[in-house]
Design an enzyme around this catalytic site. Structure first.
Site, PDB file in Angstrom:
ATOM      1  N   LYS A  33       9.820   6.292  -7.136  1.00  0.00           N
ATOM      2  CA  LYS A  33      10.532   5.280  -7.911  1.00  0.00           C
ATOM      3  C   LYS A  33       9.884   5.070  -9.272  1.00  0.00           C
ATOM      4  CE  LYS A  33      12.546   2.566  -4.161  1.00  0.00           C
ATOM      5  NZ  LYS A  33      13.925   2.686  -4.698  1.00  0.00           N
ATOM      6  N   GLU A  51       0.781   4.627 -18.670  1.00  0.00           N
ATOM      7  CA  GLU A  51      -0.225   5.617 -19.080  1.00  0.00           C
ATOM      8  C   GLU A  51      -0.531   6.573 -17.932  1.00  0.00           C
ATOM      9  OE1 GLU A  51      -1.648   6.155 -22.003  1.00  0.00           O
ATOM     10  OE2 GLU A  51      -0.556   4.540 -23.020  1.00  0.00           O
ATOM     11  N   ARG A  56      -3.638   5.335  -3.244  1.00  0.00           N
ATOM     12  CA  ARG A  56      -4.647   5.534  -2.200  1.00  0.00           C
ATOM     13  C   ARG A  56      -4.178   4.921  -0.893  1.00  0.00           C
ATOM     14  NH1 ARG A  56      -4.683   1.029  -0.507  1.00  0.00           N
ATOM     15  NH2 ARG A  56      -5.614  -0.823  -1.418  1.00  0.00           N
ATOM     16  N   SER A  62     -11.952   1.669   7.083  1.00  0.00           N
ATOM     17  CA  SER A  62     -11.818   0.546   6.163  1.00  0.00           C
ATOM     18  C   SER A  62     -10.860  -0.509   6.706  1.00  0.00           C
ATOM     19  CB  SER A  62     -11.323   1.050   4.801  1.00  0.00           C
ATOM     20  OG  SER A  62     -11.183  -0.007   3.890  1.00  0.00           O
ATOM     21  N   ARG A  90      -1.885   1.953  -8.182  1.00  0.00           N
ATOM     22  CA  ARG A  90      -2.278   1.241  -9.403  1.00  0.00           C
ATOM     23  C   ARG A  90      -1.554   1.868 -10.591  1.00  0.00           C
ATOM     24  NH1 ARG A  90      -8.059   1.974  -9.885  1.00  0.00           N
ATOM     25  NH2 ARG A  90      -8.115   0.428  -8.198  1.00  0.00           N
ATOM     26  N   HIS A 133      -0.671  -8.292  -9.205  1.00  0.00           N
ATOM     27  CA  HIS A 133      -0.596  -7.693  -7.876  1.00  0.00           C
ATOM     28  C   HIS A 133       0.752  -8.012  -7.240  1.00  0.00           C
ATOM     29  CE1 HIS A 133      -5.224  -7.331  -7.091  1.00  0.00           C
ATOM     30  NE2 HIS A 133      -4.864  -6.927  -8.301  1.00  0.00           N
ATOM     31  N   GLU A 152       0.970  -2.257  -1.659  1.00  0.00           N
ATOM     32  CA  GLU A 152       0.450  -3.096  -2.742  1.00  0.00           C
ATOM     33  C   GLU A 152       0.544  -2.332  -4.056  1.00  0.00           C
ATOM     34  OE1 GLU A 152      -3.456  -5.814  -3.547  1.00  0.00           O
ATOM     35  OE2 GLU A 152      -3.798  -3.663  -3.410  1.00  0.00           O
TER      36      GLU A 152
END
Length: 247
Positions: A33, A51, A56, A62, A90, A133, A152
């Site tokens: 998207k 940019e 991840r 974790s 991100r 976020h 996220e």
């Protein structure tokens, strides 16, 4: 489930693998998207607000550590309901306004459900951290069912990303209380980065105004690029040249 311990381990491994696969597919959906929005924006506006992107998946170790900090879990479904950042992407932008523009574009997607938005730009964390976020739900179509999976999305500028990356390196694997003096200096650095963001955006807006004024003055002129240099041929001269070019 079988009473055989080895078979039990195999079943658990299979369930965990399928669990993680759903988040992998959800992440790929969001990446697609973003790529479409990026290319469309470039084509329509001759400008790319993004940019670069980085995605991840949290490792099972974790996830387990985070779940233990939250009091543990009895099932994978409980983990799904509790931890919403197993899959993350991100987006690094050029300017602050691009952050909100991209956020709005993502929120307008019919098949993305916005669960929450935390604006750490307008309300920075105590150490100066700034970013936007978003938690979104993405429909994932498996072979036997459809399931909504949380992803996220963090959106920030280059300067915000620079600060956050170095902050992470400076305090990596330090679990003690950070001296207040260092926190204060860290916040000053974040404020300096934000000042750079606002200055560069102002310069960007002023330059866009200059470009629009020049385009208005040269309306009807023929413009083209050679080796990234813009050249302009007045309309009256183009009327003389055009027939020769078409021969």
């Amino acid at each position: 489930m079988s009473d055989n311990p080895i078979e039990q381990v195999k079943v658990i491994q299979k369930e965990l693998k399928r669990f993680m696969m759903k988040y992998k597919f959800a992440l790929q959906e969001v990446e697609t998207k973003i790529k479409i929005l990026q290319e469309e924006f470039q084509m329509l506006h001759d400008y790319n607000p993004i940019e670069h992107t980085k995605s991840r998946l949290k490792s099972p170790e974790s996830i387990l550590k985070k779940m233990m900090r939250k009091g543990g879990a009895n099932s994978l479904e409980e983990i799904k309901e509790t931890i919403h950042d197993i899959a993350g992407i991100r987006i690094t932008c050029s300017f602050i306004s691009d952050i909100y523009r991209i956020s709005e574009m993502l929120q307008s997607q019919n098949d993305l459900k916005t669960i929450s938005i935390k604006d750490y730009i307008k309300n920075p964390k105590p150490n100066g951290y700034k970013s936007l976020h978003m938690i979104v739900e993405v429909p994932v179509f498996m072979s036997d069912h459809e399931e909504s999976i949380c992803v996220e999305i963090q959106i920030r500028t280059i300067a915000m990303d620079f600060w956050a990356s170095l902050e992470h390196k400076i305090f990596y694997k330090y679990y003690e209380t950070v001296p207040q003096r260092l926190i204060d200096d860290l916040k000053k650095a974040a404020d300096t980065a934000y000042e750079l963001d606002t200055t560069m955006e102002q310069l960007h807006h002023e330059m866009e105004e200059i470009k629009r004024a020049n385009q208005a003055d040269s309306k009807g002129d023929f413009q083209f690029l050679i080796d990234n240099q813009q050249f302009k041929i007045p309309e009256n001269l183009m009327n003389i040249i055009s027939p020769k070019l078409l021969k």
